[in-house]
Motif scaffolding. Sequence first.
Motif, mmCIF file in Angstrom:
data_model
loop_
_atom_site.group_PDB
_atom_site.id
_atom_site.type_symbol
_atom_site.label_atom_id
_atom_site.label_comp_id
_atom_site.label_asym_id
_atom_site.label_seq_id
_atom_site.Cartn_x
_atom_site.Cartn_y
_atom_site.Cartn_z
ATOM 1 N N LEU A 174 0.871 -1.180 0.000
ATOM 2 C CA LEU A 174 0.000 0.000 0.000
ATOM 3 C C LEU A 174 0.905 1.227 0.000
ATOM 4 N N SER A 175 0.566 2.215 -0.815
ATOM 5 C CA SER A 175 1.345 3.451 -0.801
ATOM 6 C C SER A 175 1.048 4.235 0.480
ATOM 7 N N LEU A 176 1.908 5.181 0.792
ATOM 8 C CA LEU A 176 1.657 6.044 1.939
ATOM 9 C C LEU A 176 0.361 6.829 1.747
ATOM 10 N N LYS A 179 8.896 11.228 20.326
ATOM 11 C CA LYS A 179 9.568 12.086 19.358
ATOM 12 C C LYS A 179 8.575 12.617 18.337
ATOM 13 N N THR A 180 9.029 13.586 17.566
ATOM 14 C CA THR A 180 8.221 14.109 16.464
ATOM 15 C C THR A 180 9.020 13.974 15.172
ATOM 16 N N LYS A 181 8.289 13.818 14.074
ATOM 17 C CA LYS A 181 8.955 13.690 12.788
ATOM 18 C C LYS A 181 7.962 14.026 11.679
ATOM 19 N N ASN A 182 8.481 14.558 10.595
ATOM 20 C CA ASN A 182 7.664 14.908 9.436
ATOM 21 C C ASN A 182 7.524 13.684 8.526
ATOM 22 N N LEU A 183 6.632 12.782 8.904
ATOM 23 C CA LEU A 183 6.369 11.568 8.135
ATOM 24 C C LEU A 183 5.003 11.670 7.461
ATOM 25 N N HIS A 184 4.899 11.184 6.248
ATOM 26 C CA HIS A 184 3.662 11.317 5.469
ATOM 27 C C HIS A 184 2.425 10.882 6.252
ATOM 28 N N VAL A 185 2.450 9.662 6.820
ATOM 29 C CA VAL A 185 1.233 9.157 7.474
ATOM 30 C C VAL A 185 0.870 9.945 8.728
ATOM 31 N N LEU A 186 1.811 10.621 9.321
ATOM 32 C CA LEU A 186 1.511 11.481 10.462
ATOM 33 C C LEU A 186 1.036 12.853 10.011
ATOM 34 N N ARG A 187 1.606 13.336 8.937
ATOM 35 C CA ARG A 187 1.304 14.676 8.417
ATOM 36 C C ARG A 187 -0.012 14.716 7.641
ATOM 37 N N GLU A 188 -0.272 13.715 6.821
ATOM 38 C CA GLU A 188 -1.407 13.750 5.886
ATOM 39 C C GLU A 188 -2.674 13.107 6.417
ATOM 40 N N THR A 189 -2.631 12.564 7.603
ATOM 41 C CA THR A 189 -3.799 11.939 8.202
ATOM 42 C C THR A 189 -4.493 12.966 9.082
#
Length: 184
Positions: free
Chosen positions: A57-59, A127-137
Motif C-alpha cells: 500500500l502506498s503512503l 519524538k516528532t517527525k515529518n512523516l507522510h502518514v503522520l502529516r497527511e492523516t
Amino acid sequence: MKLIVIDPGHGGTDSGAVGNGLKEKDVVLSIALKTDWYLNNYYKVKTIVTRYTDKYLSLQDRSKISNNNNADLFFSVHCNAFNSKPCGYEDYTYTSVSANTTNIRLIFHNKVKEVISKYGINYRGMKTKNLHVLRETRASAILAETLFIDNVHDSNLLKDINFIEDISRAYADGIALALKLEKK
C-alpha cells in the motif's frame, strides 16, 4: 463509537527493515493484527486494518483509508533499524499537533512504557517527525517503532511470542485508555 485505523507498515514488495532473519513487514503485520484482536475483543470500538495480508500500500493509500473513514486515531506499527545505540522503543507524532493528539499520545505512551520496563527494553522516548502518514492523516496519529530489527537483543524479543502478545495488548490498552473506550 470510535474508529481506529491500524496500519501495519510496509508490505508486499516493500519489506521494510530486515535483520536477524526477520522482515519488518511480517513482524508489524503480526503485531497490528493482534492489536486489532485485543481492541475488538475487549473494547467497544470499530477498527480498520490497512492491510490484513502481505500486500503493498502506498503512503497515500494509508492516509486516504483513515481520512475517507473519518478515523478518530491512526496508529501505524513499525520496527526500527540501523542498529542505533542505544536501541529500544520510541514513538512519533507529527512535528506540530493539537493538544488532543499530544494528550492521546502521552496516555498511550505511558501504557506502552509498562511493557518496555517489564522486558528491560531501552526507552528512547516520545519524538516528532515529518512523516507522510503522520502529516497527511486528519485523525490524531501515532507511529510506534517497535524495537530495532537489526539489533540481536531487540530482534530476539520480536521473535518471542510472549513479547508480541504483551506489546500488542499494551498498544490496544493504551489506545483504549487514551480514547476512553468502553470495555465489553
